[in-house]
Design a protein around this motif. Structure first.
Motif, PDB file in Angstrom:
ATOM      1  N   PRO A 192       0.839  -1.198   0.000  1.00 45.74           N
ATOM      2  CA  PRO A 192       0.000   0.000   0.000  1.00 45.74           C
ATOM      3  C   PRO A 192       0.877   1.252   0.000  1.00 45.74           C
ATOM      4  N   THR A 193       0.278   2.400  -0.147  1.00 43.17           N
ATOM      5  CA  THR A 193       0.998   3.627   0.212  1.00 43.17           C
ATOM      6  C   THR A 193       0.284   4.217   1.418  1.00 43.17           C
ATOM      7  N   ASN A 237      -5.759  -1.975   2.568  1.00 49.15           N
ATOM      8  CA  ASN A 237      -5.469  -3.295   3.144  1.00 49.15           C
ATOM      9  C   ASN A 237      -4.399  -4.092   2.416  1.00 49.15           C
ATOM     10  N   SER A 238      -3.735  -3.513   1.441  1.00 51.05           N
ATOM     11  CA  SER A 238      -2.747  -4.298   0.690  1.00 51.05           C
ATOM     12  C   SER A 238      -1.626  -4.776   1.615  1.00 51.05           C
ATOM     13  N   THR A 239      -1.225  -6.048   1.458  1.00 49.11           N
ATOM     14  CA  THR A 239      -0.116  -6.584   2.261  1.00 49.11           C
ATOM     15  C   THR A 239       1.167  -6.675   1.449  1.00 49.11           C
ATOM     16  N   LYS A 253       2.927  -3.151 -12.011  1.00 46.74           N
ATOM     17  CA  LYS A 253       2.489  -2.277 -10.921  1.00 46.74           C
ATOM     18  C   LYS A 253       1.444  -2.979 -10.065  1.00 46.74           C
ATOM     19  N   ALA A 254       1.946  -3.729  -9.068  1.00 48.30           N
ATOM     20  CA  ALA A 254       1.022  -4.454  -8.186  1.00 48.30           C
ATOM     21  C   ALA A 254       0.660  -3.633  -6.948  1.00 48.30           C
ATOM     22  N   ALA A 255       1.278  -2.456  -6.790  1.00 44.96           N
ATOM     23  CA  ALA A 255       1.012  -1.661  -5.583  1.00 44.96           C
ATOM     24  C   ALA A 255      -0.419  -1.141  -5.573  1.00 44.96           C
ATOM     25  N   ALA A 256      -0.964  -1.041  -4.373  1.00 44.19           N
ATOM     26  CA  ALA A 256      -2.271  -0.407  -4.199  1.00 44.19           C
ATOM     27  C   ALA A 256      -2.011   1.041  -3.796  1.00 44.19           C
ATOM     28  N   PHE A 293      -6.545  -9.222  -1.140  1.00 48.99           N
ATOM     29  CA  PHE A 293      -5.613  -8.828  -0.078  1.00 48.99           C
ATOM     30  C   PHE A 293      -5.373  -9.921   0.959  1.00 48.99           C
ATOM     31  N   ALA A 294      -4.201  -9.895   1.543  1.00 49.39           N
ATOM     32  CA  ALA A 294      -3.840 -10.621   2.772  1.00 49.39           C
ATOM     33  C   ALA A 294      -3.720 -12.140   2.640  1.00 49.39           C
ATOM     34  N   VAL A 295      -4.455 -12.767   1.733  1.00 57.96           N
ATOM     35  CA  VAL A 295      -4.365 -14.230   1.637  1.00 57.96           C
ATOM     36  C   VAL A 295      -3.159 -14.629   0.786  1.00 57.96           C
ATOM     37  N   ASP A 296      -2.808 -15.932   0.858  1.00 60.34           N
ATOM     38  CA  ASP A 296      -1.655 -16.424   0.097  1.00 60.34           C
ATOM     39  C   ASP A 296      -2.045 -16.918  -1.283  1.00 60.34           C
TER      40      ASP A 296
END
Ligand code: CTP
Length: 398
Positions: free
Chosen positions: A196-197, A210-212, A272-275, A357-360
Motif C-alpha cells: 500500500p501507500t 489493506n494491501s499486504t 504495478k502491483a502496488a495499491a 488482499f492478505a491471503v496467500d
C-alpha cells in the motif's frame, strides 16, 4: 535431462523416507549427480547404505564424521549444489529452517547454501495443519523456498487427510522446473511495485488500504528466480525482500512516483502491483491534530496516477497493471488497460473467496489490449506470479 546437475537430497525422519529412495533412482536415471544427507532420525527409517547404493555417493549423516571432501563438508556440499531438495521434510526440519537453527548436517548445509531449495513436507494431518507449521511454511515460501505441497489420502498412522509426501515424479518435476526452465528472464530488467501507500494526516495518522504486498513480492521473487534483474519499490509491509531482489522502501504515493520514475529508464518490464492511494490529505499537519467537539473535515487532493504517467512514456516497454474491483470487473479493468496504455491487466474480484488482499492465494482475470480475457483459477500467489511472467515473456516486441 539433468546431466551435470548436482542435487543434494535431504532426507528427514518420517515414514515417507522410503519414497525418497525412488526419487534418488529417478534422478540418477536423468543423469543427475545426487548426494544424500540424512538426519539421524531418517537413518532409523532407511539405512544410509540404501541411499549410498542408489546414489553411488557417500551418504552423510553425522556432521563430525571424518569428511570425504577436501573442504569442510557441509560447506562443500552447500557450494556444490545446484539445488537442495528436502523430501520428506518433517515439521522439525521445516521449523529449524524457518527459524535459523542449524544443528545437524542437513540444516547447516541448507543454511550455508545459495542454491535454490525445494521442500516437500510430509507428516500427520494434524501436524501439517498446525498453525505454527503453516506459519513456518509460509515464511519459507516468502523467502523464496519452493514448497511442494503434500497430497491428501490415507496416512501411515491410519488418519486420512493432507500430509502424504507427493509421488516422487511430482518432486522430480519441480526439480526439473527449477533447474531448467527458470532462467528465461536473464537479461531482462523488471520493476515491480508492491504494497500500500500511506498518506500522512499528521505525524501519527495516515490514510492507507489493506494491501499486504504479497502479490507484488511473489512476482518480484519469481522474476529474480527466473534470472531477471529486479527492482522492487515497496510501500510499508511486513514482508522480507525476496532473494536476489533490489528493494526500495517508500511510504507515500508521491515517494513511489519519484522512485519509479527514477528506475523506469533502466527497465524493460514494469509490473504495478502496488495499491497506490488515489488521494492524500490536502494538508499534512506537522503536529498531532487534537480532537474537537465539532466534526472534522478532511480535504483530499489527487495523487499522481503513476501507471497512467508511465503509460504515456512507455515506449517499447511492457507495462502490466493490477485492478481491484467489486463490480463490473472485466469492463472496468479493460477500460484501465486502454486508459493507462497497458499490455495487460490482472484483475481481482474482491468478492471472490481466496482472492485479493492478505491471503496467500489469488484468482485473477488477465485482460489484454484486444479485450481477450484469460481466467486464472485460485492458485498460490507464487503460481499466479509465474503465469503473469509467462504471459509477459510471450509478448512479442517488434
Ligand atoms: N495506480 C497507480 N497510481 C495510482 C493509482 C493506481 O499507479 N495513483 C496503478 C495501480 O498500481 C494498479 C492500477 O493503477 O496497477 C490500477 O489501480 P486501481 O486502484 O484498480 O485503479 P484506479 O486507476 O485507481 O481506479 P479506481 O480506483 O477508480 O478503480
Amino acid at each position: 535431462m539433468l546431466k551435470g546437475k548436482k542435487i543434494i537430497l535431504g532426507v528427514s525422519g518420517g515414514i515417507a523416507a522410503y519414497k525418497a529412495c525412488e526419487l534418488v533412482s529417478r534422478l540418477k536415471k536423468l543423469n543427475a549427480e545426487v548426494h544424500v544427507i540424512m538426519t539421524a532420525s531418517a537413518a532409523k527409517f532407511v539405512t544410509p547404505l540404501t541411499f549410498q547404493s542408489l546414489s553411488l555417493n557417500q551418504v552423510v549423516v553425522d556432521m563430525f564424521e571424518a569428511p570425504n571432501y577436501w573442504e569442510i563438508e557441509h560447506i562443500s556440499l552447500a557450494k556444490l549444489a545446484d539445488v537442495i531438495v528436502v523430501a520428506p521434510a518433517t515439521a522439525n526440519i521445516i521449523g529449524k529452517l524457518a527459524n535459523g537453527i542449524a544443528d545437524d548436517m542437513l540444516s547447516t548445509t541448507i543454511m550455508a547454501t545459495r542454491a535454490k531449495v525445494i521442500i516437500a513436507p510430509a507428516m500427520n494431518t494434524n501436524m501439517y495443519e498446525n498453525p505454527v507449521l503453516q506459519r513456518n511454511i509460509r515464511l519459507l515460501s516468502e523467502l523464496g523456498y519452493t514448497i511442494v505441497p503434500p497430497d491428501e489420502g490415507r496416512l501411515a498412522c491410519g488418519d486420512v487427510g493432507k500430509g502424504r509426501m507427493p509421488d516422487p515424479s511430482v518432486i522430480e518435476k519441480s526439480i526439473i522446473d527449477l533447474l531448467n526452465f527458470r532462467q528465461d528472464m536473464k537479461g531482462r530488467t523488471v520493476l515491480v511495485t508492491a504494497g500500500p501507500t500511506r498518506e500522512a494526516i499528521d505525524p501519527v495518522r495516515f490514510i492507507s488500504n489493506n494491501s499486504t504486498g504479497k502479490m507484488g513480492y511473489a512476482i518480484a521473487g519469481q522474476a529474480a528466480l527466473r534470472g531477471a534483474k529486479v527492482y522492487l519499490v515497496s510501500g510499508p509491509t511486513i514482508l522480507d525482500a525476496p532473494a536476489g531482489v533490489e528493494k526500495y522502501n517508500v511510504i507515500s504515493a508521491e515517494e513511489m512516483y519519484n522512485k519509479v520514475m527514477e528506475l523506469f529508464p533502466m527497465c524493460d518490464i514494469v509490473i504495478k502491483a502496488a495499491a497506490v492511494a488515489d488521494y492524500a490529505p490536502m494538508t499534512s499537519y506537522s503536529q498531532k491534530v487534537k480532537k474537537l467537539d465539532s466534526e472534522l473535515e478532511l480535504k483530499l487532493k489527487r495523487n499522481p496516477d503513476i501507471l497512467y504517467e508511465l503509460g504515456k512514456i512507455k515506449g517499447n516497454r511492457i507495462l502490466v497493471g493490477f485492478a481491484m474491483e467489486t463490480e463490473n470487473l472485466v469492463e472496468n479493468a479493460a477500460e484501465k488497460v486502454k486508459k493507462k496504455n497497458l499490455d495487460f491487466i490482472a484483475a481481482n474480484d474482491l468478492n471472490e473467496e481466496g482472492a485479493g488482499f492478505a491471503v496467500d492465494t489469488n484468482a485473477v482475470k488477465l485482460i489484454d489490449r484486444e479485450g481477450n480475457v484469460e481466467s486464472i483459477p485460485l492458485k498460490t500467489k507464487h503460481e499466479v506470479a509465474d503465469i503473469i511472467l509467462d504471459r509477459i515473456m510471450n509478448i512479442k516486441r517488434t
